[in-house]
Design a protein around this motif. Sequence first.
Motif, PDB file in Angstrom:
ATOM      1  N   TRP A  13      45.419  31.223  33.107  1.00 39.96           N
ATOM      2  CA  TRP A  13      44.441  31.452  32.035  1.00 39.96           C
ATOM      3  C   TRP A  13      43.576  30.228  31.746  1.00 39.96           C
ATOM      4  O   TRP A  13      42.447  30.352  31.268  1.00 39.96           O
ATOM      5  N   ARG A  14      44.100  29.024  32.029  1.00 39.74           N
ATOM      6  CA  ARG A  14      43.315  27.819  31.746  1.00 39.74           C
ATOM      7  C   ARG A  14      42.032  27.766  32.567  1.00 39.74           C
ATOM      8  O   ARG A  14      41.046  27.123  32.156  1.00 39.74           O
ATOM      9  N   TRP A  15      42.014  28.469  33.698  1.00 36.63           N
ATOM     10  CA  TRP A  15      40.813  28.457  34.531  1.00 36.63           C
ATOM     11  C   TRP A  15      39.667  29.241  33.897  1.00 36.63           C
ATOM     12  O   TRP A  15      38.504  29.038  34.257  1.00 36.63           O
ATOM     13  N   THR A  16      39.978  30.118  32.936  1.00 37.71           N
ATOM     14  CA  THR A  16      38.887  30.786  32.223  1.00 37.71           C
ATOM     15  C   THR A  16      38.129  29.781  31.353  1.00 37.71           C
ATOM     16  O   THR A  16      36.960  29.999  31.022  1.00 37.71           O
ATOM     17  N   PHE A  17      38.794  28.670  30.968  1.00 33.72           N
ATOM     18  CA  PHE A  17      38.130  27.606  30.219  1.00 33.72           C
ATOM     19  C   PHE A  17      37.512  26.567  31.152  1.00 33.72           C
ATOM     20  O   PHE A  17      36.449  26.018  30.877  1.00 33.72           O
ATOM     21  N   LEU A  18      38.188  26.302  32.275  1.00 37.12           N
ATOM     22  CA  LEU A  18      37.745  25.229  33.161  1.00 37.12           C
ATOM     23  C   LEU A  18      36.615  25.656  34.105  1.00 37.12           C
ATOM     24  O   LEU A  18      35.840  24.799  34.550  1.00 37.12           O
ATOM     25  N   LEU A  19      36.523  26.945  34.413  1.00 34.94           N
ATOM     26  CA  LEU A  19      35.492  27.411  35.346  1.00 34.94           C
ATOM     27  C   LEU A  19      34.088  26.974  34.950  1.00 34.94           C
ATOM     28  O   LEU A  19      33.313  26.527  35.802  1.00 34.94           O
TER      29      LEU A  19
END
Length: 487
Positions: A177-183
């Motif tokens: 889920w952190r990749w939804t912020f990092l993308l």
Amino acid sequence: MTSPATPAAASATDANVWTTRLWGMLITLCIVLFLDGLDVSMIGVALPSIGNELDLSTSTLQWLVSGYILGYGGLLLLGGRTADLFGRRKVFLIALAVFAVASLAGGLVSSGPLLILTRFIKGLAAAFTAPTGLSIITTNFAEGPARNKALSIYTVFGAGGYSSGLLFGGLMTGVGWRWTFLLPVPIALAALAAAWVLVPKDKPAEEGGHDLFGALLSTSAMLLLVYTVVTAPEVGWASARTLGSFAAVLVLFAGFVAVEKRVKHPLVRLGILRKVSLVRASLAIVAVAGSYFSWQFIVTMYMQDTLGWSPLKLSMALLPVGLMVALSAVFSDKLVDRFGTGPIIGVTMAVMAVGYLMFLRLDTAPSYWTMLLPAIMLIGIGWVGFPAINIQATNGIDDDEQGLAAGVLQTSMQVGAAIVLAVTTAIIASGSHGDTSPTAMLDTYRPGLIFAAAVSIAGALVALSAFFVKRTKQAERTPEPELELVG
């Protein structure tokens, strides 16, 4: 007022002759708007994973969505006017940098309140980048075919961000889920570097002061309105807290209007609200976004929570919406040039409503090819009219108020969509009786689908009203033919 438009406007009068630099600027602004839209809708798919890992309650998770809307919708008017007063390039670069930093922070923190704070800051930054980007385009492309083409491409990217949120959310959540912020971080940084080079320098408005009190009142009113709307389904629409908040919103808005009538340099020139095309466009954008977000919420809840679809499966099922939005960039400006904005908006929204109504046939084992896909394609057609809404809103607006007009339009979208979604949620909640079986959940969700269709139809009627009023006036001006006597 002296227009702050840059020399690029003169070189862009022909829609078919654009320099490489002008194209680069437009694509950069498009990418940033895509990120703004993506951030609104992408987080929804990741909420269950975030809740499980950080042990967050449903009410806390809701604020990951509402926090962004609160910052975005509450500060859009201030964002658009700030760009007009202080310079569009400067405001755009600062806000984009803040967006990138907040995205990075959101991917690193492990606290619910801090995560919500990063979402609010990202929404705040988007409240400045979105209207500023739109006003950069409208002051660098001459009104007419050139601007229509640029706005069509620009708003297709924005609509693509909203409609592709589930797809990207599903893909990123599959990794973590952190990749939804990092993308968005590397994309925002690349866009920041490109904007630094490609967006031309502009001068702030030569006339205009700083209406600090008006800014305080308008921002407070918008923040409280969005907060009241997103919390009303939880605390109750008729609760003392909700009614008191709405009363306070009315007081703040009344104070804002009183200040704007008296101050020498108002934050919002109230006369701009008498621009009928801007009002029609604002109502239309409320209908498009509000009905779509309501439908997306219902489909996500039913397909994932009730039928057990994975985020990726749902994302792929709704992919045709994003594809249709992308394809519309090729012809949307040509449709507007030929038929005008009103008919395009009205027809596409009517088709969108038919798509929502087709979802009433949904059952516990829906066929994708015969039931879901046809309805999804019709809903996708609704977004084809999205560029026409932006063109209608900004046509005839002076350069030094393009940021303000963009702020009014996008405030209408965010706040209006939040209100429509909140009403949809209340309708669904009122029909819930504790039975979570697929059949019972369908009965619970169907009134929400009918409401979404009704909102879309209302938007279509508003858009087409301009066409009927024009025809009526033309008929009234046409003299009756004289009868020729024979004999």
